[in-house]
Design an enzyme around this catalytic site. Structure first.
Site, PDB file in Angstrom:
ATOM      1  N   HIS A  17       6.632   5.765  53.843  1.00  0.00           N
ATOM      2  CA  HIS A  17       7.544   4.834  54.534  1.00  0.00           C
ATOM      3  C   HIS A  17       7.613   5.165  56.036  1.00  0.00           C
ATOM      4  O   HIS A  17       7.628   4.256  56.873  1.00  0.00           O
ATOM      5  CB  HIS A  17       8.976   4.958  53.978  1.00  0.00           C
ATOM      6  CG  HIS A  17       9.131   4.559  52.541  1.00  0.00           C
ATOM      7  ND1 HIS A  17       9.729   5.380  51.607  1.00  0.00           N
ATOM      8  CD2 HIS A  17       8.781   3.431  51.880  1.00  0.00           C
ATOM      9  CE1 HIS A  17       9.740   4.762  50.435  1.00  0.00           C
ATOM     10  NE2 HIS A  17       9.162   3.591  50.565  1.00  0.00           N
ATOM     11  N   LYS A  41      19.571  -2.040  39.866  1.00  0.00           N
ATOM     12  CA  LYS A  41      18.533  -1.021  39.715  1.00  0.00           C
ATOM     13  C   LYS A  41      19.220   0.340  39.728  1.00  0.00           C
ATOM     14  O   LYS A  41      20.110   0.574  40.533  1.00  0.00           O
ATOM     15  CB  LYS A  41      17.589  -1.140  40.912  1.00  0.00           C
ATOM     16  CG  LYS A  41      16.182  -0.665  40.632  1.00  0.00           C
ATOM     17  CD  LYS A  41      15.283  -1.105  41.778  1.00  0.00           C
ATOM     18  CE  LYS A  41      14.089  -0.195  41.925  1.00  0.00           C
ATOM     19  NZ  LYS A  41      13.254  -0.560  43.055  1.00  0.00           N
ATOM     20  N   ARG A  90      -0.052  -0.278  49.805  1.00  0.00           N
ATOM     21  CA  ARG A  90      -0.750   0.985  49.551  1.00  0.00           C
ATOM     22  C   ARG A  90      -2.121   0.749  48.947  1.00  0.00           C
ATOM     23  O   ARG A  90      -3.088   1.424  49.260  1.00  0.00           O
ATOM     24  CB  ARG A  90       0.065   1.865  48.587  1.00  0.00           C
ATOM     25  CG  ARG A  90       1.316   2.428  49.206  1.00  0.00           C
ATOM     26  CD  ARG A  90       2.188   3.022  48.151  1.00  0.00           C
ATOM     27  NE  ARG A  90       2.569   1.999  47.183  1.00  0.00           N
ATOM     28  CZ  ARG A  90       3.460   2.170  46.221  1.00  0.00           C
ATOM     29  NH1 ARG A  90       4.047   3.330  46.063  1.00  0.00           N
ATOM     30  NH2 ARG A  90       3.764   1.190  45.388  1.00  0.00           N
ATOM     31  N   SER A 128       8.208   6.590  45.853  1.00  0.00           N
ATOM     32  CA  SER A 128       9.486   7.290  45.653  1.00  0.00           C
ATOM     33  C   SER A 128       9.605   7.736  44.203  1.00  0.00           C
ATOM     34  O   SER A 128      10.138   8.811  43.920  1.00  0.00           O
ATOM     35  CB  SER A 128      10.647   6.354  46.000  1.00  0.00           C
ATOM     36  OG  SER A 128      10.570   5.969  47.344  1.00  0.00           O
TER      37      SER A 128
HETATM   38  O1  PNS Z   1      11.217  -0.883  47.951  1.00  0.00           O
HETATM   39  P1  PNS Z   1      11.218  -2.080  47.047  1.00  0.00           P
HETATM   40  O2  PNS Z   1      12.112  -1.845  45.832  1.00  0.00           O
HETATM   41  O3  PNS Z   1       9.836  -2.529  46.664  1.00  0.00           O
HETATM   42  O4  PNS Z   1      11.887  -3.278  47.912  1.00  0.00           O
HETATM   43  C1  PNS Z   1      12.093  -4.544  47.333  1.00  0.00           C
HETATM   44  C2  PNS Z   1      12.966  -5.441  48.259  1.00  0.00           C
HETATM   45  C3  PNS Z   1      14.245  -4.756  48.640  1.00  0.00           C
HETATM   46  C4  PNS Z   1      12.185  -5.773  49.495  1.00  0.00           C
HETATM   47  C5  PNS Z   1      13.228  -6.758  47.468  1.00  0.00           C
HETATM   48  O5  PNS Z   1      13.691  -6.457  46.179  1.00  0.00           O
HETATM   49  C6  PNS Z   1      14.257  -7.679  48.135  1.00  0.00           C
HETATM   50  O6  PNS Z   1      14.016  -8.194  49.190  1.00  0.00           O
HETATM   51  N1  PNS Z   1      15.418  -7.840  47.487  1.00  0.00           N
HETATM   52  C7  PNS Z   1      16.507  -8.658  47.975  1.00  0.00           C
HETATM   53  C8  PNS Z   1      16.709  -9.882  47.081  1.00  0.00           C
HETATM   54  C9  PNS Z   1      15.805 -11.019  47.480  1.00  0.00           C
HETATM   55  O7  PNS Z   1      15.797 -11.465  48.621  1.00  0.00           O
HETATM   56  N2  PNS Z   1      14.991 -11.518  46.520  1.00  0.00           N
HETATM   57  C10 PNS Z   1      14.123 -12.654  46.717  1.00  0.00           C
HETATM   58  C11 PNS Z   1      12.750 -12.268  47.222  1.00  0.00           C
HETATM   59  S1  PNS Z   1      11.839 -11.422  45.974  1.00  0.00           S
END
Ligand code: PNS
Length: 162
Positions: A17, A41, A90, A128
């Site tokens: 990150h 989560k 990645r 992570s």
């Molecule tokens: O590190 P991660 O868990 O892969 O991040 C995922 C994240 C936070 C980018 C994604 O879950 C997110 O944007 N969540 C907010 C809810 C949302 O906007 N959902 C619609 C798009 S998928």
């Protein structure tokens, strides 16, 4: 001013990150690292702990801020006047999930684009979840996370053992 958002769970932040933050900070005038307050989560660290750990890791960057957010990413991005979402890729296995999120976000908000940065090859295996697994068995995570994060992981898992 080009405001970019780098969203994620960051549970916890890894060198992978930090590598993305480093490169995104050179593209953006202002980069906001946005930690999702994910209610559904199960996170090891609270959202405040995750924000603190990121703040400890990015002290040298003058144009990077860290915040948490709830709800839809596009709503948060709009509230910050950000038009670009940064995500790290990645490997090809990340692509399907990332494509789905990016396309969903664009359907929700046509003005917001996702820019993908390729994670440095030396961190391409890192996540992570893997770091937490190693730390949970008291393994050495010093190649994966900063000393501060390694320390917090140790404390977190020691607490579970006593
Ligand atoms: O590190 P991660 O868990 O892969 O991040 C995922 C994240 C936070 C980018 C994604 O879950 C997110 O944007 N969540 C907010 C809810 C949302 O906007 N959902 C619609 C798009 S998928």
């Amino acid at each position: 001013m080009k405001i970019c958002i780098y969203p994620g769970s960051f549970d916890p932040i890894t060198y992978g990150h930090i590598d993305i933050i480093d490169r995104a900070s050179k593209i953006a005038d202002k980069l906001i690292v946005a930690v999702l307050n994910n209610h559904d989560k199960k996170s090891l660290f609270t959202v405040d702990e995750r924000v603190e750990m990121i703040k400890e890791s990015i002290k040298e960057y003058g144009n990077v801020e860290v915040e948490s957010f709830d709800g839809l990413l596009v709503d948060y991005a709009k509230s910050k006047n950000a038009k670009i979402v940064i995500r790290g890729l990645r490997a090809v296995t990340d692509f399907e999930y990332e494509l789905q999120m990016a396309q969903t976000n664009r359907e929700l908000e046509n003005d917001i684009d996702t820019v993908f940065l390729l994670t440095n090859l030396k961190y391409s295996y890192l996540s992570s979840s893997i770091v937490k697994q190693v730390a949970s068995f008291d393994g050495d995570v010093s190649k994966f996370v900063t000393p501060q994060v390694a320390d917090r992981l140790k404390k977190k898992y020691n607490k579970y053992f006593v």
